[in-house]
Motif scaffolding. Sequence first.
Motif, PDB file in Angstrom:
ATOM      1  N   ASN A   6      11.708  60.193  28.202  1.00  0.00           N
ATOM      2  CA  ASN A   6      12.362  59.677  29.393  1.00  0.00           C
ATOM      3  C   ASN A   6      13.620  58.868  29.086  1.00  0.00           C
ATOM      4  O   ASN A   6      14.144  58.192  29.958  1.00  0.00           O
ATOM      5  CB  ASN A   6      11.387  58.775  30.166  1.00  0.00           C
ATOM      6  CG  ASN A   6      10.109  59.501  30.497  1.00  0.00           C
ATOM      7  OD1 ASN A   6      10.143  60.688  30.738  1.00  0.00           O
ATOM      8  ND2 ASN A   6       8.995  58.798  30.485  1.00  0.00           N
ATOM      9  N   LEU A   9      16.550  60.217  31.414  1.00  0.00           N
ATOM     10  CA  LEU A   9      15.943  60.766  32.615  1.00  0.00           C
ATOM     11  C   LEU A   9      16.958  61.229  33.648  1.00  0.00           C
ATOM     12  O   LEU A   9      16.736  62.237  34.318  1.00  0.00           O
ATOM     13  CB  LEU A   9      14.996  59.730  33.229  1.00  0.00           C
ATOM     14  CG  LEU A   9      14.108  60.215  34.376  1.00  0.00           C
ATOM     15  CD1 LEU A   9      13.222  61.348  33.909  1.00  0.00           C
ATOM     16  CD2 LEU A   9      13.296  59.059  34.912  1.00  0.00           C
ATOM     17  N   CYS A  44      10.091  67.639  35.289  1.00  0.00           N
ATOM     18  CA  CYS A  44      10.744  66.548  34.563  1.00  0.00           C
ATOM     19  C   CYS A  44       9.896  66.056  33.403  1.00  0.00           C
ATOM     20  O   CYS A  44      10.390  65.894  32.296  1.00  0.00           O
ATOM     21  CB  CYS A  44      11.038  65.408  35.529  1.00  0.00           C
ATOM     22  SG  CYS A  44      11.843  63.993  34.754  1.00  0.00           S
ATOM     23  N   ASN A  65       4.751  54.386  33.692  1.00  0.00           N
ATOM     24  CA  ASN A  65       6.101  53.835  33.707  1.00  0.00           C
ATOM     25  C   ASN A  65       6.651  53.932  35.123  1.00  0.00           C
ATOM     26  O   ASN A  65       7.149  54.967  35.557  1.00  0.00           O
ATOM     27  CB  ASN A  65       7.002  54.606  32.728  1.00  0.00           C
ATOM     28  CG  ASN A  65       8.280  53.861  32.416  1.00  0.00           C
ATOM     29  OD1 ASN A  65       8.832  53.181  33.271  1.00  0.00           O
ATOM     30  ND2 ASN A  65       8.743  53.993  31.179  1.00  0.00           N
ATOM     31  N   THR A  67       9.250  52.524  36.494  1.00  0.00           N
ATOM     32  CA  THR A  67      10.702  52.655  36.616  1.00  0.00           C
ATOM     33  C   THR A  67      11.136  54.112  36.567  1.00  0.00           C
ATOM     34  O   THR A  67      11.951  54.566  37.386  1.00  0.00           O
ATOM     35  CB  THR A  67      11.390  51.865  35.494  1.00  0.00           C
ATOM     36  OG1 THR A  67      10.981  50.492  35.557  1.00  0.00           O
ATOM     37  CG2 THR A  67      12.904  51.954  35.641  1.00  0.00           C
ATOM     38  N   ASN A  68      10.590  54.852  35.610  1.00  0.00           N
ATOM     39  CA  ASN A  68      10.961  56.259  35.495  1.00  0.00           C
ATOM     40  C   ASN A  68      10.479  57.073  36.694  1.00  0.00           C
ATOM     41  O   ASN A  68      11.174  57.987  37.148  1.00  0.00           O
ATOM     42  CB  ASN A  68      10.378  56.843  34.208  1.00  0.00           C
ATOM     43  CG  ASN A  68      11.074  56.317  32.976  1.00  0.00           C
ATOM     44  OD1 ASN A  68      12.264  56.041  32.986  1.00  0.00           O
ATOM     45  ND2 ASN A  68      10.321  56.155  31.897  1.00  0.00           N
ATOM     46  N   ALA A  72      13.049  59.012  39.057  1.00  0.00           N
ATOM     47  CA  ALA A  72      12.913  60.456  39.244  1.00  0.00           C
ATOM     48  C   ALA A  72      12.687  60.800  40.711  1.00  0.00           C
ATOM     49  O   ALA A  72      13.255  61.771  41.227  1.00  0.00           O
ATOM     50  CB  ALA A  72      11.753  60.981  38.391  1.00  0.00           C
TER      51      ALA A  72
END
Length: 277
Positions: A6, A9, A44, A65, A67-68, A72
């Motif tokens: 990631n 990303l 992804c 995670n 944030t990811n 996304a």
Amino acid sequence: MYTTENAHLPTHVHSWARFVVWNGAAAVARKNPFSSWFTAMLHCFGGGILSCVLLAEPPLRFLANNTNILLASSIWYITFFCPCDLVSQGYSFLPVQLLAAGMKEVTRTWKIVGGVKHANSYYKNSWIVMIAIGWARGAGGSIITNFEQLVKGGWKPEADEWLKMSYPAKVTLLGSVLFTFQHTKYLAVSRHNLMFLYTMFLVVTKITMMITETATVLFAPLEDTLGRMLFGWQQQFSSCEKKSETKSSFNGTGSSTSKPIAVASDTVKKKHTKKTE
């Protein structure tokens, strides 16, 4: 260990923009947003999920995670539901597509290297495992396309990645083999130099394919040559046997036709002698 998975990303805008190009992708997103979002997450994070499954790790580890996931999901949302389709129209310009494709290939290199190192931490110097995990980490999105199609309700068995490998799967497998040999000291090249050369190869090849609008640039003649060298002997032998059989049958028919001609000539000679007598 999702740092390499990631780290870049935002480059997956390229992958999700291709969803819009796919037949019925926008309609599916509006009709069933959850299915569209889930397939986007699979595309992804597919490499990380597949590598976790192969290494007996939790496959839902990418959800840890936040944030990811939020990043996304936000990119997925503006790709499909932006007013006036501004994101899709902006991506339709060729320079933007070339930039996104180059960033995608750079990310692929880091994923392969991360997968090889991750597998080596479990199985020291195990070639097959390192190649498999590097391949899964770098091309997981294309390898699990069947599951994505099944989630969207449009599964096509004839488009199986194992039956007809795509360019990302082939080039990722090649890179996984190279980085595995480099990691096990069987390839006398530093990792940074190999990453630079491999990334430049990916970027140049991908951009050339997009500009020329060709599906394959290098692998088709190479696969044809290797296929004939490694797996084409039986076909060559069978073709030679067929040629010899046809020749023998032709010779047999020729001899069989010559016999009646000789018999007819003998009868003509006998009749001629009787007339003279």
